[in-house]
Write a protein that holds these residues in place. Structure first.
Motif, PDB file in Angstrom:
ATOM      1  N   TYR A 189      -7.886  -0.904   7.976  1.00 54.49           N
ATOM      2  CA  TYR A 189      -7.156  -1.654   6.955  1.00 54.49           C
ATOM      3  C   TYR A 189      -6.900  -3.082   7.423  1.00 54.49           C
ATOM      4  O   TYR A 189      -7.069  -4.033   6.663  1.00 54.49           O
TER       5      TYR A 189
ATOM      6  N   PHE B 257       0.831  -1.200   0.000  1.00 53.66           N
ATOM      7  CA  PHE B 257       0.000   0.000   0.000  1.00 53.66           C
ATOM      8  C   PHE B 257       0.871   1.257   0.000  1.00 53.66           C
ATOM      9  O   PHE B 257       0.616   2.201  -0.751  1.00 53.66           O
TER      10      PHE B 257
ATOM     11  N   ARG C  62      -9.928  -5.106   7.010  1.00 56.76           N
ATOM     12  CA  ARG C  62     -10.134  -5.479   5.610  1.00 56.76           C
ATOM     13  C   ARG C  62      -9.252  -6.670   5.235  1.00 56.76           C
ATOM     14  O   ARG C  62      -9.706  -7.616   4.587  1.00 56.76           O
TER      15      ARG C  62
ATOM     16  N   PRO D 105      -1.534   2.806   5.503  1.00 53.26           N
ATOM     17  CA  PRO D 105      -2.971   2.723   5.825  1.00 53.26           C
ATOM     18  C   PRO D 105      -3.230   2.474   7.304  1.00 53.26           C
ATOM     19  O   PRO D 105      -4.392   2.496   7.731  1.00 53.26           O
TER      20      PRO D 105
END
Length: 291
Positions: free
Chosen positions: A184, A168, A187, A176
């Motif tokens: 994050y 990322f 997720r 993140p």
């Protein structure tokens, strides 16, 4: 020109409460281009709903739903190329609501046309990526899949999450998880639980660690979109990416959808060459506006 500098050549307005199955019919006109919106619509249907709330805007022409726009963490327009009236309607809706999304993403024509109408009010974007080839593979890969690539296990979050964060930061430019955010990580955990996170794990002096990874960021009944492809920096250039991607496409087609797609920045020539070697072909162009 109307208020906020929006072109109001179209008189239609974006509406809420769109029938989800009707919205999927709009997405089915371009399954690869619409996969980001369609995946969210299918999830809403799976949760038992049949109509969307304020997170899905629709545009009707002569009583028929002609275009939709998902308005969540990402703003994702789905409309025919050149449909200025739909873009105008979605721009008006976005201006009324204010910027709540972290990006605008989808087929390039719609994204860039929408951003052209929003920029005077929303201000300068952090980055605009106008040319991202959209690729698809709907058959066996052209290279031998890496047999060591597999779905990540929940107990591997300790090695998968750092790899995802590194990817990322390389891709977007910031962490993140800075500031202690857990969204994050949640997720990443969800993708692992759904067997949509794929890894090759290496061993060595520092113990188990991810050397290749990719996720299925969006999945519909027709298309699985790969995101987050990453090879650990110390092993780049050693031929891990193509066999790894071949394995991901085989697993995705076996478990999720008959076609596998992804999009990549046009200037990333090494990645494009790798994907084409695996068998991906270009079917369109995406664009992304990052805030």
């Amino acid at each position: 020109m109307g208020p906020w500098g929006v072109d109001v050549r179209g008189n239609g307005a974006a509406v809420n409460g769109v029938d989800l199955r009707e919205a999927l019919g709009v997405c089915d006109r371009d399954p690869v281009g619409s996969v980001l919106a369609a995946s969210r619509i299918e999830s809403a249907l799976a949760d038992g709903g049949d109509r969307a709330g304020s997170s899905l805007w629709g545009f009707r022409r002569d009583g028929r739903l002609d275009a939709v726009c998902w308005a969540g963490a990402n703003l994702v327009p789905v409309c025919a190329e050149g449909d200025v009236e739909a873009v105008d309607a979605f721009a008006r809706a976005a201006l009324r609501q204010g910027r709540r999304s972290s990006s605008i993403v989808g087929p390039a024509w719609a994204v860039l046309a929408l951003w052209d109408r929003l920029e005077p009010s929303w201000g300068t974007a952090r980055e605009v990526r106008p040319d991202q080839p959209s690729l698809v593979l709907d058959g066996p890969p052209l290279v031998e899949p890496d047999p060591d690539v597999r779905a990540a296990r929940p107990d591997e979050i300790g090695i998968v999450l750092p790899a995802c964060v590194h990817m990322f930061v390389e891709e977007v430019g910031y962490s993140p998880v800075e500031g202690g955010s857990t969204a994050y990580e949640s997720r990443v955990r969800a993708l692992i639980a759904e067997q949509r996170s794929f890894v090759r794990v290496g061993t060595g002096e520092r113990g188990p660690h991810v050397v290749f990874k990719a996720e299925l960021g969006a999945v519909t009944r027709r298309v699985a979109q790969v995101q987050g492809v990453w090879v650990t920096p110390s092993l780049r250039g050693r031929g891990l990416a193509a066999p790894g991607m071949a394995a991901v496409t085989e697993l995705a087609r076996l478990r999720f959808a008959p076609s596998v797609s992804l999009y990549v920045n046009s200037y990333n020539e090494r990645a494009l060459a790798t994907y084409r070697r695996v068998g991906f072909r270009q079917v369109g162009t995406y664009a992304t506006v990052l805030f």
